[in-house]
Design a protein around this motif. Sequence first.
Motif, PDB file in Angstrom:
ATOM      1  N   LYS A 538      36.193  25.400  52.730  1.00 29.30           N
ATOM      2  CA  LYS A 538      37.632  24.700  52.882  1.00 29.30           C
ATOM      3  C   LYS A 538      38.403  25.950  53.701  1.00 29.30           C
ATOM      4  CE  LYS A 538      37.621  21.384  49.418  1.00 29.30           C
ATOM      5  NZ  LYS A 538      38.521  20.979  48.404  1.00 29.30           N
ATOM      6  N   SER A 561      37.939  29.213  51.312  1.00 28.91           N
ATOM      7  CA  SER A 561      37.392  29.166  49.917  1.00 28.91           C
ATOM      8  C   SER A 561      35.968  28.534  49.932  1.00 28.91           C
ATOM      9  CB  SER A 561      38.208  28.213  49.020  1.00 28.91           C
ATOM     10  OG  SER A 561      38.316  26.933  49.571  1.00 28.91           O
ATOM     11  N   SER A 563      32.887  27.009  47.545  1.00 28.97           N
ATOM     12  CA  SER A 563      32.484  26.506  46.189  1.00 28.97           C
ATOM     13  C   SER A 563      31.209  25.999  46.116  1.00 28.97           C
ATOM     14  CB  SER A 563      33.486  25.255  46.015  1.00 28.97           C
ATOM     15  OG  SER A 563      33.600  24.321  46.457  1.00 28.97           O
ATOM     16  N   HIS A 565      28.518  23.504  44.609  1.00 26.80           N
ATOM     17  CA  HIS A 565      28.490  21.924  43.786  1.00 26.80           C
ATOM     18  C   HIS A 565      27.089  21.754  43.345  1.00 26.80           C
ATOM     19  CE1 HIS A 565      32.402  20.627  45.150  1.00 26.80           C
ATOM     20  NE2 HIS A 565      32.186  21.941  46.022  1.00 26.80           N
ATOM     21  N   THR A 577      31.272  22.701  39.073  1.00 22.43           N
ATOM     22  CA  THR A 577      31.448  23.407  40.202  1.00 22.43           C
ATOM     23  C   THR A 577      31.987  24.626  39.775  1.00 22.43           C
ATOM     24  OG1 THR A 577      31.864  21.470  41.419  1.00 22.43           O
ATOM     25  CG2 THR A 577      33.016  23.350  42.179  1.00 22.43           C
ATOM     26  N   GLU A 579      33.493  28.492  42.092  1.00 21.30           N
ATOM     27  CA  GLU A 579      34.084  29.177  43.361  1.00 21.30           C
ATOM     28  C   GLU A 579      33.315  30.667  43.458  1.00 21.30           C
ATOM     29  OE1 GLU A 579      37.706  31.249  45.423  1.00 21.30           O
ATOM     30  OE2 GLU A 579      38.089  30.236  43.688  1.00 21.30           O
ATOM     31  N   THR A 581      33.529  32.239  46.635  1.00 22.68           N
ATOM     32  CA  THR A 581      34.173  33.004  47.888  1.00 22.68           C
ATOM     33  C   THR A 581      33.683  34.237  48.409  1.00 22.68           C
ATOM     34  OG1 THR A 581      36.122  31.218  47.444  1.00 22.68           O
ATOM     35  CG2 THR A 581      36.185  33.117  49.442  1.00 22.68           C
TER      36      THR A 581
END
Length: 788
Positions: A538, A561, A563, A565, A577, A579, A581
Motif C-alpha cells: 500500500k 506499507s 503486510s 496475510h 496479519t 506488517e 514493511t
Amino acid sequence: MKSIFKRTLAAASSSILVLSQLSAVAATVNVSAADEAPAAASSATTIDKEFVLFVPIDEETPWNGLHSDWNDKLEAAALTAGAKSFTVGLDRGKKYAKKAMLKSDRVSSATADEILAAVSEAKVETDGKANGKATIEIADLAPVCGELIEQEMRIQNGGKEVTFNGKPVVVDWSKLTLKCTAIVDVKTDFDAKTVSYEVTLKDENGKEYKDYKAVEEYVLAKVDEAAALLKEAGAKNGGDTAKFNEKVDKYVKKAKNGEGYIAAMIEAVKAITASASDIDALYTDYSNKLIEAAKSVNAPEYYTNKAINKFNAEKPATASAVWTDEKVQDCYDAAVDIVSKNYGDIVDVQLKLSDIQGIVENATSASYKIDGYTAEAILEIEDDKADEVKAAIEEKLAAENKKLVSFKSAKKITAKGESDYGMKGSAFYDVERIITIETEAITTTTTSEPAPSTTTTTEAKTDVTGTETTASGTGTTVSGTETTVSGTETTVSGTETTVSGTETTVSGSETTAPVTSTTSETPVTSTTPATYVSFEFKGIEDKGYVYWSEEDGKFDLSGLSVSLHFYESGVEQPAKTVEVTDAFKPEFTSPSEMTMPKDVGCSASSAYFVLKDAAAVQKAIKDAGYDDALIEQEGIKEGLRAGKFTVYLVLRGDTDLNGEVSVEDVQLALVYYTETAVAKRKASVLLKDDKYLYNNTLGEMQEAYFPYSHYAMDVADGNGEISVEDVQDILRYYTEITVAKNYDKNWDDEKIVGKKVVPMDELHKEPLTYDTWASEYLGLRGALPEEG
C-alpha cells in the motif's frame, strides 16, 4: 562477409522473441493506406483478452476443468467467411528490410529501394477453413546484384576500376538470372489448436527449395554463375587469365566459406537448450549460450567478434523489452489490419499487445523453455470466472447433499512455437481451467415415531373385562380406552399411543419418545494447498511514473506499507496479519539507476520490491503458528520479488522518441510550439493534421505516445508547457553533442540549459497537466507496453 553471423544470430534469437510474443502475430505485412478496413459488424466475433482466456464451465460436472474453445469459435467464423482472395502490401516489411540493408556501407538508399521494388505484393487465397496460400513474386535482381559485385571489386581494388590486360573488365550481367517466387502455405488444425506454415522458394526454372540448406545451395550456385561470367569477361580482354581467375576463385571460396560458417552456426543453435521460471533469466542464459555457439564454429576471429559485438549492442536489455519494440508493434498492427480489412464483418480484433503483456507479467507461476528453434511457455494465471465456477459447484453439490469445504480455480496457459530457420514452423495455444476442491457430506437429523408392531401370544382366547385388558403369554400389559386382542395377533390402539416390543407397558395417553438417527459420509478431498501467504503493498499506485532517463531524484516511497496475510483453505486469517514493511527494499530508488534500452526514446520498466530481510518474514510466519514447510512452499528467501511499480523512462529532448536527439527533434518541437502556443491550435487537431506531421515517425501510435513525447521535449524548465526556450535548448544540445561532438557535455552545461532542471512532481504522473493545448490527452499514459 562483414556480417557473417547476422542472419543466424537474428534467427536464433527469435526463439526468445517467441516467448515474449506468445500470442502476438509476427507478420511483416500491411494493408495499403488507400484501403480502409470496414467497420466490424455487430454480429462479428470479438477477439479480445477475454476471448483468448475464456474457458467454458462444465454444466453437468462443474468441478471438472475444461479447455478453451477459441478454436471452435474461430472455426465457425472461418466457415462463415468462406473462401477469399485478396492482396497484401509489404510496406512495413520493406521498411525494416531497408533499415537492415543501410547498416552496410556497401548498400546505398537508392540500391536498397531498387532491390525492394522488385518484391511484389502478396497474393493471398484462403479456402474458408483457415488454410491459405500467399504468393510473392521477386523480379530479376541480377542487374542490381551485378552492380554490387562490381562495386565490391572496385573497393577491393583500392577504389579503382578493375582492369585486366590493360582493359576494363566488362561483365554481361544479362546472362545471369536471379528471380524467384516465394510461396507461403498456412494450415490450421482447429482440433489440435495448431497453426503451421511452410515456405517454398521456386526459381526461374520452376525448381522448388523447401529448407534452408536447399536455399543456401541455390545461392551458392548463383555465386558460381556470377564467377563464370567474371572469368568470361576477363578472357575477352585476351592474355593469360590464370591470375585473374585465381583471384576470382579466391573470393568465391571466401563467400562459400562464409555460407559454411552460417550453416555450422545454424546446426550449433539446434543443440542449445535453456529453461527457467523467469523469462529474463532465460533470456540471459540463452544469449550467453548463443554467443558460445557462435564461437564454436571456428570462423575467423575478426568476423566472429564483430558479429557478437553487434548482437550484444542490438539485442534488448531484457526479453520483456520486446513489448516496446517498434517493429513488433508495427507487425502486430499489420496483422490486425489484414484481418480487419478482409474479415471485419466476421471477427473484430480488439486484443492489444498490452493485453498480452499483462497476461504474461501477471502470471502467478511460469515455466519457459527453449530447445533449439522451439520455444515453450506454460503460465498459470488467476481464474477471472472463479466466482461463477464456485457458484455452479455449490449448486450441484447441494443437490447431492454435500457442501464445499475449500475451493481454488486457476487457468493454465500453454503456448509453443517452433521453426526450421524460418522455412517452416508451427504455433500452439491452449488454456485449461484447473480446479481443486474439498467437499463433505451434509449431516442430517431425522425425528420419527416407531412404527406399529405385531405381538404373538400363546393363548387362543382372550378375556376382556371393562376398560382394562390383560393379555398373557408374552408378558404384555396394556391399559387404554380402546383395546382389541385376538388370537395370536395383538393390535393395541389407545389415545395417541403406539407400542412395539414384547415387554412394554403403556398407560393412558403416554407418548413414546422419538427415535433419532444420524447420517454421515466420509469427506471427498481433492489436493489443494491448505495454507498460503500473500504480501500486500500500500502507499504507491502502480499506474506508471514518467521521468527523463537521467533524473536522479528519489522515488517517493514514504507512504509505503507492506503486510503479510495468511490464508487457510482459501480463507484469510485477519487476526494473523503482520506488517513487514522494513523487510522489503525497492530494486531502484531513482530513475537514473534504471537501464534504458539503446535506440529507443521511451521504455517502460518494472521496479520490484525485493525481500532483503528474509529472517524477519520467516519469523513472522513461525510466530503465526506455521512451520518451515510453508516457508519453503512460498519461497520466502532473500531476493524474493513481490510487489512492483512501473516507471516510464524517456530520452530528454528526443521529441520523436526514436532513441537519439537529432535535428528532426528540434523541428518537431518547433512545430508543436508554434502551432499550439502561437497559433492556438489544440494538440488533438495538430496530431491529426498530415500537413504538420508532428510525431510522424510514431505512425498510428502517436496519440498513445504523445504524453511521453511531451515530457521529452519539456527540457528547459520541466514546467509542463512547451515553450520557445525548450526548442532552443534542444537545438543547443543537438549542436553541442551531435554536430560539435562534445560528448562530455550534458543538459546542465552552460552552453545548453545552464542549470539543473527538476521537473514538477505532478508531471511524473501526468506529463500534460499544465499544457492547456493538450488537456484532451490526459490519462493516455497507460498505452505504452511495459518491459518488466
